[in-house]
Design a protein around this motif. Sequence first.
Motif: not given
Length: 210
Positions: A90-94, A114-119, A169-171, A175-181
């Motif tokens: 998490p600190p790297v993502r931040a 990326g993986r978390d752009i939409g979320t 990446d998903s687990e 900011a796990p890899l997942k589609a935004a709603d």
Amino acid sequence: MSLVIAIDGPAASGKGTLARKLAEHYGLPHLDTGLLYRATACALLDEGLPLDDVEAAVEAARGLSLTDFDEARLRAREMGEAASVVAAMPPVRAALIDMQRAFAARPEGAVLDGRDIGTVICPEARVKIFVTATPETRAQRRALELASRGEAVDYAAILDDVRKRDARDSERSAAPLKAADDAIKLDTSELDREEVLAAALAIVERARNV
Ligand SMILES: Nc1ncnc2c1ncn2[C@@H]1O[C@H](COP(=O)(O)OP(=O)(O)O)[C@@H](O)[C@H]1O
Ligand SMILES: Nc1ccn([C@@H]2O[C@H](COP(=O)(O)OP(=O)(O)O)[C@@H](O)[C@H]2O)c(=O)n1
């Protein structure tokens, strides 16, 4: 109104290829956010530090310059793996959030993949596309890509990488890899690059005309 296009998806799904083509089509700047995680991991490896050294990883992430990437090196197979290890912290993502949001806030708009752009990075993006393809298709594409760059490729090992990276990446909790709603899913398994672009342009135009 500025046009921000968020493209997410798993490894080698074709996000970067699509994001580049959309950016070219609309005359927008493009940021491949995977390069940020790859460059962070690369800095640790270059210094002989372990990938779980959070402090060093944060420092490396903060010191990145968007114009200074050795892409050929960063796109090597082992960097994808290493990137997904540092990306789970998490600190790297931040440390990388402001840089990405500043890029997306350009007046004309931007395309980010990326993986978390939409979320997480651009939850307000006007267009969100979640690009997928079967693991076998993705492994085949990545094998061709690495072979064309002169890397020795072993399809089975690359398929294993793709599966392991999908799982990591998903687990992860950050900011796990997942589609935004509100993302539109685009399965590219049976589509060539031009067909993917055509499908994506239809999605973008629909979203712009709402
Ligand atoms: N629709 C497609 N059909 C065949 N190959 C593709 C397609 N989209 C991308 N590729 C190729 O697959 C590889 C991985 O694509 P890339 O855009 O780098 O994926 P990602 O950014 O999701 O990792 C590249 O060599 C790219 O040229
Ligand atoms: N926005 C992003 C982009 C990449 N990443 C991480 O960085 C790794 C490399 O990303 P990438 O997009 O360059 O990888 P490929 O999809 O090109 O194989 C991913 O496996 C993720 O762990 C992330 O966590 N968030």
